[in-house]
Design a protein around this motif. Structure first.
Motif, PDB file in Angstrom:
ATOM      1  N   GLY A 158       0.791  -1.225   0.000  1.00 28.84           N
ATOM      2  CA  GLY A 158       0.000   0.000   0.000  1.00 28.84           C
ATOM      3  C   GLY A 158       0.823   1.274   0.000  1.00 28.84           C
ATOM      4  N   LYS A 159       2.124   1.186  -0.239  1.00 31.62           N
ATOM      5  CA  LYS A 159       3.005   2.365  -0.173  1.00 31.62           C
ATOM      6  C   LYS A 159       2.597   3.430  -1.183  1.00 31.62           C
ATOM      7  N   SER A 160       2.406   3.025  -2.428  1.00 31.18           N
ATOM      8  CA  SER A 160       2.066   3.997  -3.465  1.00 31.18           C
ATOM      9  C   SER A 160       0.702   4.616  -3.215  1.00 31.18           C
ATOM     10  N   THR A 161      -0.253   3.791  -2.790  1.00 29.40           N
ATOM     11  CA  THR A 161      -1.585   4.318  -2.488  1.00 29.40           C
ATOM     12  C   THR A 161      -1.522   5.288  -1.315  1.00 29.40           C
ATOM     13  N   PHE A 162      -0.714   4.962  -0.323  1.00 37.65           N
ATOM     14  CA  PHE A 162      -0.520   5.863   0.813  1.00 37.65           C
ATOM     15  C   PHE A 162      -0.029   7.216   0.333  1.00 37.65           C
ATOM     16  N   LEU A 163       1.007   7.225  -0.496  1.00 34.46           N
ATOM     17  CA  LEU A 163       1.559   8.493  -0.971  1.00 34.46           C
ATOM     18  C   LEU A 163       0.522   9.260  -1.778  1.00 34.46           C
ATOM     19  N   GLN A 164      -0.193   8.575  -2.649  1.00 33.90           N
ATOM     20  CA  GLN A 164      -1.171   9.248  -3.497  1.00 33.90           C
ATOM     21  C   GLN A 164      -2.301   9.866  -2.678  1.00 33.90           C
ATOM     22  N   CYS A 165      -2.761   9.164  -1.646  1.00 33.14           N
ATOM     23  CA  CYS A 165      -3.829   9.704  -0.800  1.00 33.14           C
ATOM     24  C   CYS A 165      -3.310  10.847   0.062  1.00 33.14           C
ATOM     25  N   ALA A 182      16.339   9.084   6.954  1.00 25.83           N
ATOM     26  CA  ALA A 182      15.137   9.694   7.533  1.00 25.83           C
ATOM     27  C   ALA A 182      15.213   9.729   9.051  1.00 25.83           C
ATOM     28  N   ASP A 183      14.352  10.541   9.663  1.00 26.16           N
ATOM     29  CA  ASP A 183      14.211  10.563  11.118  1.00 26.16           C
ATOM     30  C   ASP A 183      13.466   9.330  11.604  1.00 26.16           C
ATOM     31  N   ARG A 184      12.534   8.881  10.766  1.00 17.01           N
ATOM     32  CA  ARG A 184      11.650   7.785  11.154  1.00 17.01           C
ATOM     33  C   ARG A 184      11.277   6.986   9.916  1.00 17.01           C
ATOM     34  N   VAL A 185      11.186   5.688  10.071  1.00 13.45           N
ATOM     35  CA  VAL A 185      10.687   4.825   9.002  1.00 13.45           C
ATOM     36  C   VAL A 185       9.347   4.251   9.443  1.00 13.45           C
ATOM     37  N   VAL A 186       8.334   4.420   8.625  1.00 13.78           N
ATOM     38  CA  VAL A 186       7.011   3.854   8.873  1.00 13.78           C
ATOM     39  C   VAL A 186       6.828   2.664   7.942  1.00 13.78           C
ATOM     40  N   PHE A 187       6.427   1.534   8.497  1.00 19.52           N
ATOM     41  CA  PHE A 187       6.262   0.311   7.711  1.00 19.52           C
ATOM     42  C   PHE A 187       4.775   0.018   7.484  1.00 19.52           C
ATOM     43  N   LEU A 188       4.465  -0.372   6.257  1.00 19.97           N
ATOM     44  CA  LEU A 188       3.129  -0.824   5.907  1.00 19.97           C
ATOM     45  C   LEU A 188       3.191  -2.289   5.535  1.00 19.97           C
ATOM     46  N   ALA A 189       2.125  -3.011   5.823  1.00 24.74           N
ATOM     47  CA  ALA A 189       1.984  -4.399   5.408  1.00 24.74           C
ATOM     48  C   ALA A 189       0.505  -4.692   5.231  1.00 24.74           C
ATOM     49  N   ASP A 190       0.148  -5.197   4.069  1.00 25.55           N
ATOM     50  CA  ASP A 190      -1.247  -5.541   3.792  1.00 25.55           C
ATOM     51  C   ASP A 190      -2.171  -4.345   4.002  1.00 25.55           C
ATOM     52  N   GLY A 191      -1.681  -3.144   3.651  1.00 26.03           N
ATOM     53  CA  GLY A 191      -2.504  -1.948   3.726  1.00 26.03           C
ATOM     54  C   GLY A 191      -2.668  -1.352   5.107  1.00 26.03           C
ATOM     55  N   ALA A 192      -1.952  -1.907   6.102  1.00 24.51           N
ATOM     56  CA  ALA A 192      -2.071  -1.422   7.477  1.00 24.51           C
ATOM     57  C   ALA A 192      -0.703  -1.023   8.013  1.00 24.51           C
ATOM     58  N   LEU A 193      -0.684  -0.154   9.009  1.00 22.89           N
ATOM     59  CA  LEU A 193       0.562   0.188   9.669  1.00 22.89           C
ATOM     60  C   LEU A 193       1.113  -1.042  10.379  1.00 22.89           C
ATOM     61  N   ALA A 194       2.411  -1.285  10.190  1.00 29.63           N
ATOM     62  CA  ALA A 194       3.013  -2.480  10.760  1.00 29.63           C
ATOM     63  C   ALA A 194       4.168  -2.167  11.692  1.00 29.63           C
ATOM     64  N   GLY A 195       4.420  -0.904  11.971  1.00 28.06           N
ATOM     65  CA  GLY A 195       5.490  -0.541  12.882  1.00 28.06           C
ATOM     66  C   GLY A 195       6.222   0.694  12.425  1.00 28.06           C
ATOM     67  N   ALA A 196       7.115   1.205  13.266  1.00 27.58           N
ATOM     68  CA  ALA A 196       7.907   2.385  12.937  1.00 27.58           C
ATOM     69  C   ALA A 196       9.225   2.336  13.671  1.00 27.58           C
ATOM     70  N   LEU A 197      10.274   2.843  13.039  1.00 29.57           N
ATOM     71  CA  LEU A 197      11.595   2.941  13.642  1.00 29.57           C
ATOM     72  C   LEU A 197      12.002   4.400  13.712  1.00 29.57           C
ATOM     73  N   HIS A 198      12.485   4.823  14.861  1.00 22.89           N
ATOM     74  CA  HIS A 198      13.042   6.163  15.018  1.00 22.89           C
ATOM     75  C   HIS A 198      14.563   6.058  15.014  1.00 22.89           C
ATOM     76  N   GLY A 199      15.230   7.003  14.366  1.00 23.76           N
ATOM     77  CA  GLY A 199      16.678   6.933  14.272  1.00 23.76           C
ATOM     78  C   GLY A 199      17.127   5.658  13.595  1.00 23.76           C
ATOM     79  N   PRO A 200      16.622   5.342  12.401  1.00 23.32           N
ATOM     80  CA  PRO A 200      16.876   4.044  11.784  1.00 23.32           C
ATOM     81  C   PRO A 200      18.311   3.880  11.292  1.00 23.32           C
ATOM     82  N   ASP A 201      18.764   2.632  11.278  1.00 26.54           N
ATOM     83  CA  ASP A 201      20.023   2.298  10.620  1.00 26.54           C
ATOM     84  C   ASP A 201      19.709   1.227   9.580  1.00 26.54           C
ATOM     85  N   PRO A 202      20.524   1.109   8.514  1.00 21.79           N
ATOM     86  CA  PRO A 202      20.190   0.213   7.403  1.00 21.79           C
ATOM     87  C   PRO A 202      19.958  -1.238   7.811  1.00 21.79           C
ATOM     88  N   ARG A 203      20.770  -1.746   8.730  1.00 18.49           N
ATOM     89  CA  ARG A 203      20.644  -3.156   9.104  1.00 18.49           C
ATOM     90  C   ARG A 203      19.308  -3.433   9.783  1.00 18.49           C
TER      91      ARG A 203
END
Length: 288
Positions: A66-73, A229-250
């Protein structure tokens, strides 16, 4: 790059210890349904999310999450089936198409993977295009300043075809910032770039937040890009699935792999979302 301090937020944007200023973007119970009957697809399943002013948020998730739909909305490019989107505290969901077009031209900036520059216009003319479309005075001095900031001050008179892909994306970033928008939406802005050039473009977006006070929302599949980014927001199956603050690539990569595996496991099961989980090293899973 150190993480920015960020307070937990509710869907109504209430924050502890900060002035009551409306966030850059807010989604309240946003749902997007495509089709009807048994074949209907729920692209978004009731998203509640606050995107603070002056922040850099990355949006990630498995394919079809749902990432693209999220951005479009969120950007007013598509209308939710239900729920509400607010820009700077102003509801935009019920606006007419004409008003939405005006809003996108004056208060929102866009950066796309494919650059979307007009080949017949010069670099400077491409940067000034949003002001022209919005019926505003074309501020050539501002365009010159932005081009200098993205390292293209000497290329104002060239055509896009005379530039590399990385240079064209720099032009796109300058164009997105020319109207001093309240929020910049970036859709896979480094997807067509090599690693070194991608890092330069991400650095420009990071500086737009840190030095210009811009708000950036970036959809990406790249954990390295998301770590800017400051924060990464995760989507899964059209729903929020979690968020990371101060993210690192691993940590980002680990959580994305877990979400992708979970999405594959739930394929065809009709499961309505993915539960928040711990993230292990380097980040904290929070209610987004």
């Amino acid at each position: 790059m150190g993480p920015r301090a960020e307070h937990p937020q509710t869907a109504q944007g209430q924050q502890v210890g900060r002035p009551a200023e409306p966030p850059a973007v807010e989604l309240r119970a946003v749902r997007r349904l495509y089709g009807r009957g048994e074949g209907a697809v729920q692209a978004l399943r009731g998203i509640d999310l606050v995107l603070p002013r002056g922040s850099f948020t990355a949006v990630m998730g498995p394919s079809g999450s749902g990432k693209s739909t999220f951005l479009q909305c969120a950007a007013g490019l598509d209308r939710p089936t239900s729920g509400e989107v607010l820009l700077g505290g102003e509801p935009i969901t019920g606006l007419s198409e004409r008003r939405l077009t005006e809003l996108r031209r004056s208060r929102i900036g866009f950066v796309f993977q494919s650059f979307n520059l007009l080949p017949s216009l010069t670099v400077q003319q491409n940067v000034l295009l949003p002001q022209r479309l919005a019926g505003r005075r074309q501020d050539r001095r501002r365009a010159k300043e932005l081009l200098a900031q993205v390292g293209l001050g000497e290329h104002a008179g060239r055509r896009p075809g005379q530039l590399s892909g990385g240079q064209q994306q720099r032009v796109a970033i300058a164009r997105a910032l020319i109207t001093e928008p309240e929020v910049v939406f970036a859709d896979e802005p480094t997807g067509a770039l090599d690693t070194r050039t991608a890092q330069e473009v991400l650095g420009l977006l990071r500086r737009a937040v840190d030095t210009l006070g811009a708000t950036v929302v970036m959809v990406t599949h790249d954990p390295v890009a998301a770590s800017h980014a400051d924060r990464v927001v995760f989507l899964a199956d059209g729903a929020l699935a979690g968020a990371l603050h101060g993210p690192d690539p691993r940590t980002v990569a680990d959580l994305l792999v877990r979400l992708t595996s979970a999405a594959a496991g739930h394929a065809g099961s009709g499961h309505g979302g993915t539960a928040y989980g711990g993230t292990g090293h380097g980040g904290t899973a929070v209610a987004a």
